[in-house]
Structure formats: structure tokens, C-alpha cells
Write an enzyme that holds these catalytic residues in place. Structure first.
Site, short mmCIF file in Angstrom:
data_model
loop_
_atom_site.label_atom_id
_atom_site.label_comp_id
_atom_site.label_asym_id
_atom_site.label_seq_id
_atom_site.Cartn_x
_atom_site.Cartn_y
_atom_site.Cartn_z
N LYS A 1 0.25 -14.92 19.51
CA LYS A 1 -0.77 -15.89 19.13
C LYS A 1 -0.25 -16.76 18.02
CE LYS A 1 -5.52 -16.07 17.29
NZ LYS A 1 -6.68 -15.27 16.84
N THR B 1 12.62 -6.15 15.60
CA THR B 1 14.06 -6.08 15.76
C THR B 1 14.73 -7.45 15.77
OG1 THR B 1 13.84 -6.04 18.17
CG2 THR B 1 13.89 -3.91 17.04
N ASN C 1 0.83 -1.19 0.00
CA ASN C 1 0.00 0.00 0.00
C ASN C 1 0.88 1.26 0.00
OD1 ASN C 1 -2.44 1.46 0.10
ND2 ASN C 1 -3.34 -0.06 1.47
N GLY D 1 -0.12 -1.54 8.96
CA GLY D 1 0.30 -0.16 8.72
C GLY D 1 1.34 0.32 9.72
N HIS E 1 24.79 1.22 11.81
CA HIS E 1 25.87 2.18 12.05
C HIS E 1 26.66 1.73 13.27
CE1 HIS E 1 24.39 5.11 9.09
NE2 HIS E 1 23.19 4.72 9.47
N ARG F 1 6.67 -9.05 19.46
CA ARG F 1 6.77 -10.39 20.04
C ARG F 1 5.54 -11.21 19.62
NH1 ARG F 1 8.66 -7.13 24.34
NH2 ARG F 1 10.76 -7.68 25.03
#
Length: 219
Positions: free
Chosen positions: A202, A184, A104, A161, A134, A199
Site C-alpha cells: 500500500k 531482506t 519498545n 513488533g 556469513h 513487500r
């Protein structure tokens, strides 16, 4: 204090932030630290900027032109891929997208390292896929050294989104990532993941045709 003759001197660990005869482009594509002042990188970046500028100026009535521009921009483009402008990349050529995937408005892909998006992937608005890294050390960071780690989005993943996917992350097939999550670390297949950092909360049926469950992830 005089040195102990029975002890051999300890050599310092080699630093990755040191030119070794390779071009900075060669270092980047090898996944090693580099400085983005290479003429070839500048050429690739400029070419990608021009193509995305043209792509983002296209009309919804020009699907063939959009397809042609994406084919020139990306490293690999599957069939029936839809990316709604605006779309932004670093280089484009390090991105591969599988068949029938959809993105989108507002997708940003910083492809300093390879970004692999599988088939039937659904990407919500304003998602960011960010491979750059970095140095934590202030000296090399001040000297403009940087790096990158690849991102892999497996088949049939749904990113809601505003999701941000960081460097080095792999998301397993069929997984759903809720709106606004920051990924991450790797996520396994067949889970719903939420939060900052994301995390699993489900498990989902491994069979993609195993039924419907309602969940608001777009935001």
C-alpha cells in the site's frame, strides 16, 4: 596434455578471505571479510556488554542515568530518544539514533556495520536489526570468516513488533513495516510493507500530516 604455448595461464580470482596485513578490526570497519578474534573487537564487545548490562538494570525512575549510559554506548544519540530495556547490541558505537525516536522492549541491534536510525522512528517490541553476514562457501565459513552490511532506517519509519531487518537494507522515510515481517531488500519511502520477505502492499501519502489510516502492525 601439454600446455598450449600460445595461451597464457589464467590467474585465479583473488579471494577476499585472505589476511592482507590489516588487523581484523580494520577489515571489519572497512566492510571487508574478517575474523572476530581481534583484541580490539573483544575489548569493544566487552565494554558494550557491560554498558548494556548496566542499562538493562536501570529503573524507569532513572531517565537521566539511562540517557548517560546510552550516550556512552552509542555512536550518536539524538534528543528525547527512549529505548525501553532490555536492549542488546554488539558494539554500540556503530549505531546512530535521531531525535525523538522510540524503541519498545527487546530491541536487538547487531552493529557489526553501521546502523543508522533516523528521527521520529517508532520501533515495536522484539525488533531485530541484523548487519552480519556469513560466507556461503563452507570452507571460509568453517574458518570463521564473516562480514556485515549497513542498515539505514530513515526518518518517521514505524517497525511493528517482531520485525527483522537484514544486512544491507535501507527503509525509506515514513514507511510502515507490519508485525513479524522480514525485510531482506530495500523498501521505498511512503509505503506499508508486509510479509516474509516484506513487500510493499500500500502507498502512503508523502505528507506525514496527510491524515490517519488505521492498521494493526504491532501484533
Amino acid at each position: 596434455m601439454l600446455p598450449d604455448p600460445d595461451q597464457s595461464p589464467v590467474s585465479p580470482a583473488p579471494s577476499p578471505f585472505f589476511p592482507d596485513g590489516r588487523s581484523m578490526y580494520e577489515r571489519m570497519v572497512a566492510g571487508d571479510p574478517y575474523i572476530a578474534d581481534d583484541p580490539r573487537l573483544e575489548q569493544l564487545s566487552t565494554a558494550a556488554a557491560l554498558l548494556t548490562e548496566q542499562y538493562n538494570a536501570t529503573s524507569a525512575t532513572e531517565p537521566a542515568l539511562r540517557r548517560r549510559l546510552l550516550s556512552q554506548l552509542l555512536g550518536s544519540l539524538g534528543e528525547e530518544v527512549v529505548i525501553r530495556p532490555p536492549f542488546h547490541v554488539d558494539y554500540g558505537q556503530f549505531i546512530s539514533i535521531g531525535d525523538r525516536s522510540f524503541a519498545n522492549f527487546g530491541l536487538m541491534v547487531l552493529d557489526v556495520a553501521p546502523v543508522r536510525i533516523g528521527a521520529d522512528v517508532q520501533i515495536g517490541t522484539n525488533v531485530q536489526l541484523l548487519t552480519p553476514t556469513h560466507p556461503l562457501e563452507p570452507g571460509p565459513r568453517r574458518d570463521k570468516w564473516e562480514g556485515a552490511e549497513p542498515i539505514t532506517i530513515a526518518d518517521n519509519v514505524w517497525l511493528g513488533g517482531g520485525v527483522i531487518v537484514g544486512p544491507g537494507v535501507t527503509i525509506g522515510e515514513n514507511t510502515v513495516v507490519g508485525a513479524g515481517a522480514v525485510v531482506t531488500r530495500d523498501l521505498p519511502a511512503n509505503v506499508v510493507a508486509l510479509g516474509v520477505p516484506a513487500r510493499p502492499v500500500k502507498d502512503l501519502p508523502a505528507d506525514p500530516d496527510g491524515g490517519w489510516s488505521r492498521m494493526a502492525v504491532e501484533g
